[in-house]
Scaffold this active site. Structure first.
Site, PDB file in Angstrom:
ATOM      1  N   ASN A  97     -27.930  29.255   0.140  1.00  0.00           N
ATOM      2  CA  ASN A  97     -26.637  29.632   0.703  1.00  0.00           C
ATOM      3  C   ASN A  97     -26.514  31.133   0.944  1.00  0.00           C
ATOM      4  O   ASN A  97     -25.424  31.616   1.293  1.00  0.00           O
ATOM      5  CB  ASN A  97     -25.505  29.172  -0.223  1.00  0.00           C
ATOM      6  CG  ASN A  97     -25.391  27.668  -0.271  1.00  0.00           C
ATOM      7  OD1 ASN A  97     -25.823  26.979   0.660  1.00  0.00           O
ATOM      8  ND2 ASN A  97     -24.833  27.138  -1.335  1.00  0.00           N
ATOM      9  N   SER A 107     -28.237  17.599   0.818  1.00  0.00           N
ATOM     10  CA  SER A 107     -27.712  16.368   0.241  1.00  0.00           C
ATOM     11  C   SER A 107     -26.646  15.704   1.096  1.00  0.00           C
ATOM     12  O   SER A 107     -26.487  14.487   1.048  1.00  0.00           O
ATOM     13  CB  SER A 107     -27.135  16.657  -1.145  1.00  0.00           C
ATOM     14  OG  SER A 107     -26.157  17.664  -1.039  1.00  0.00           O
ATOM     15  N   ASP A 154     -22.391  28.109   3.835  1.00  0.00           N
ATOM     16  CA  ASP A 154     -21.961  26.869   3.179  1.00  0.00           C
ATOM     17  C   ASP A 154     -20.686  27.018   2.365  1.00  0.00           C
ATOM     18  O   ASP A 154     -20.703  27.479   1.229  1.00  0.00           O
ATOM     19  CB  ASP A 154     -23.076  26.312   2.293  1.00  0.00           C
ATOM     20  CG  ASP A 154     -22.867  24.827   2.032  1.00  0.00           C
ATOM     21  OD1 ASP A 154     -21.706  24.430   1.852  1.00  0.00           O
ATOM     22  OD2 ASP A 154     -23.842  24.077   2.016  1.00  0.00           O
ATOM     23  N   ASP A 162     -20.816  27.201  -4.616  1.00  0.00           N
ATOM     24  CA  ASP A 162     -22.186  26.685  -4.659  1.00  0.00           C
ATOM     25  C   ASP A 162     -23.165  27.857  -4.671  1.00  0.00           C
ATOM     26  O   ASP A 162     -23.318  28.555  -3.667  1.00  0.00           O
ATOM     27  CB  ASP A 162     -22.447  25.802  -3.436  1.00  0.00           C
ATOM     28  CG  ASP A 162     -23.762  25.056  -3.525  1.00  0.00           C
ATOM     29  OD1 ASP A 162     -24.612  25.453  -4.345  1.00  0.00           O
ATOM     30  OD2 ASP A 162     -23.954  24.083  -2.776  1.00  0.00           O
ATOM     31  N   MET A 167     -21.601  26.392  14.110  1.00  0.00           N
ATOM     32  CA  MET A 167     -21.296  27.779  13.752  1.00  0.00           C
ATOM     33  C   MET A 167     -22.324  28.702  14.380  1.00  0.00           C
ATOM     34  O   MET A 167     -23.410  28.267  14.773  1.00  0.00           O
ATOM     35  CB  MET A 167     -21.293  27.951  12.235  1.00  0.00           C
ATOM     36  CG  MET A 167     -22.669  27.849  11.603  1.00  0.00           C
ATOM     37  SD  MET A 167     -22.646  27.547   9.818  1.00  0.00           S
ATOM     38  CE  MET A 167     -22.511  25.754   9.807  1.00  0.00           C
ATOM     39  N   LYS A 187     -24.504  21.536  11.950  1.00  0.00           N
ATOM     40  CA  LYS A 187     -24.682  20.736  10.738  1.00  0.00           C
ATOM     41  C   LYS A 187     -24.158  19.331  10.991  1.00  0.00           C
ATOM     42  O   LYS A 187     -22.987  19.147  11.336  1.00  0.00           O
ATOM     43  CB  LYS A 187     -23.969  21.385   9.548  1.00  0.00           C
ATOM     44  CG  LYS A 187     -24.213  20.665   8.235  1.00  0.00           C
ATOM     45  CD  LYS A 187     -23.974  21.554   7.035  1.00  0.00           C
ATOM     46  CE  LYS A 187     -22.530  21.952   6.847  1.00  0.00           C
ATOM     47  NZ  LYS A 187     -22.310  22.614   5.530  1.00  0.00           N
TER      48      LYS A 187
END
Length: 519
Positions: free
Chosen positions: A349, A196, A363, A344, A301, A214
């Site tokens: 994740n 998202s 995450d 989350d 990362m 990311k």
């Protein structure tokens, strides 16, 4: 983080929600999310729309531009509102002429597969707040919706749009400089995951280190306020949201968490903090951020290997129980040992490596800290629920701010019953999560009363906390495991009480009482 959880929950804002049980099911239509699983990459240097090749049974990612201006996003929301309204009118006409069979008896005419498909299509392209807001509502059990609705929603579970290379390169140049490509030995322009807020690319540094990069979608961070305003307007336009949701407070909390999640420098710092806190954990690994290649909109990362939890669901019973217990135990460690949590719970994740029997935690955009005064009271609520102590649940719920003390007896009874019911996993030596759906149904039946009679919004801390806890319970249910939940909780509480006795964390006092929202 998974966009599909946001899709299912955000759709609830576009469907009528009253206190009728059928309408409460409607409000949860989109909350039964399963995660997007990262796909293998299919490279095509000459094809701008080349997409990751999906695993068997999964959908291919689609390249589509992200509306990056406020005007562009406003137009998308306006178009969605018009389409939903037209769909609802058409369904109303069909019902009046006897040519429609509602999928859920008594449900709003907004609740049609066609309207859900419209929401899915628009929000998948929009990304950002449109997909994230629903996470503030809930993550709920599946299996409560008609097959037709489940089939429509399942199309989103395994796929998401990603931005074209042109937009990706613009973001990378703005964040890392026009020579950004020279900072990598190799960089795959096609992402292996899309969600998202951003998408993730494979890359290699000049020293041979494999990394995940990311990249945030353009305009997402700058459009949070306007996105939330448009989503609020969609909800209020037809009176879709019940009083008990306390929309204004939900929007405030949503805005704060969205600002957190769009700040990748903040996420990198939380990643470092979790890595240090869990460096000696026997099972959990945390990837290391590469700070020289991290900015507020790009997070680099170290790459970690493992299988998505969707594949764990197909493994043997011992492996499923091992993974589920480790994740549930980690949740309690975060809560009562660390005092901070990655909130989350989406399956994407977590990765599991069968070769090493280690779990990779991913995450940290929604990671947050909790005040020890809040945790002291929350520990008392959980302990009372585990002991099925109704008076204790009522007392500490008022201390936490769930209740004001002025509610009707009907509301107090509904709240206490819901907490005691949700405490079921902690009341027995071993809890079979196959029974979790029955618990969900019992609590669902209480929701109309609580929405009708609630006098204050839930404490701000519980939006993210309950999202994590309910998501982990749902994960355990889908892995179909039996776990020693009571022992895990009592062990965590014993460590917490010992720290209270040593003065390391406070006992509940008026000075550290949570601030109760004024409504």
């Amino acid at each position: 983080m998974s966009s599909t959880a946001m899709l299912r929950s955000s759709t609830a804002a576009c469907l009528r929600c009253r206190t009728h049980p059928a309408s409460m099911a409607t409000a949860r239509l989109v909350a039964s999310a399963r995660p997007f699983h990262a796909s293998a990459v299919r490279r095509d240097a000459n094809n701008e729309s080349a997409a990751p090749a999906p695993p068997k049974g999964h959908h291919t990612l689609v390249s589509s531009s992200v509306p990056s201006t406020k005007l562009g996003r406003f137009m998308q929301y306006g178009g969605l509102a018009a389409q939903l309204g037209a769909g609802a009118v058409a369904e109303s006409v069909r019902r009046m002429t006897g040519n429609s069979t509602p999928l859920i008896e008594g449900a709003s005419p907004f609740l049609t597969p066609e309207n859900v498909q419209r929401v899915v299509k628009t929000l998948t392209q929009m990304r950002g707040a449109a997909l994230k807001l629903g996470q503030m509502v809930s993550i709920q059990d599946s299996g409560m919706f008609p097959k037709e609705i489940e089939e429509v929603l399942s199309k989103v579970q395994n796929g998401a749009n990603y931005m074209p290379r042109r937009q990706m390169r613009q973001v990378m140049a703005a964040e890392l400089g026009r020579d950004w490509q020279s900072k990598f030995k190799s960089f795959d322009p096609v992402p292996f995951a899309a969600a998202s807020i951003g998408q993730v690319h494979r890359a290699e540094l000049h020293d041979g280190t494999l990394v995940a990069v990311k990249v945030q979608y353009p305009g997402v961070a700058d459009s949070i306020d306007s996105d939330l305003a448009q989503l609020k307007a969609l909800g209020l336009m037809s009176g879709m949201l019940p009083k008990g949701l306390f929309l204004e407070n939900s929007m405030i909390v949503a805005r704060r968490e969205l600002l957190w999640e769009t700040d990748y420098m903040r996420e990198a710092q939380w990643q470092l903090r979790f890595g240090e806190a869990l460096k000696d954990h026997p099972v959990i690994d945390v990837p290391r951020p590469i700070l020289d290649l991290t900015t507020p909109r790009v997070l680099t990362m170290t790459m970690v290997s493992g299988q998505p939890l969707g594949t764990v669901a197909e493994m043997d019973a011992e492996t499923r129980a091992f993974v589920a217990q480790q994740i549930l135990d980690l949740t309690l460690v975060e809560l009562f040992d660390l005092g901070f949590m990655q909130t989350d719970p989406n399956w994407s994740n977590f990765l599991y490596d069968p070769a090493t029997r280690r779990i990779k935690l991913l995450d940290f955009g929604s990671a947050r800290e909790y005040e020890w005064g809040f945790l002291a009271r929350y520990a008392n609520v959980l302990e009372a629920a585990a002991k099925q102590d109704a008076a204790g649940v009522l007392r500490w719920s008022e201390e936490l701010g769930f209740l004001t003390g002025y509610e009707t007896d009907q509301m107090k009874e509904a709240h206490v019953t819901a907490v005691l019911t949700l405490g079921a996993p902690f009341t027995t030596p071993r809890y079979d999560f196959g029974e979790a759906r029955a618990v969900t149904r019992q609590v669902r039946d209480l929701i109309p009363t609580m929405l009708e009679h609630r006098l204050t919004p839930p404490p701000d801390e519980t939006y993210s906390l309950h999202r994590k806890v309910s998501g982990v319970f749902l994960l355990c249910a889908r892995l179909n495991v039996e776990l020693p939940c009571r022992d895990l909780l009592l062990g965590a509480l014993a460590r917490f009480r010992a720290r209270q006795e040593r003065g390391e964390v406070p006992l509940p006092t008026p000075e550290n009482a949570p601030k109760i929202p004024q409504v």
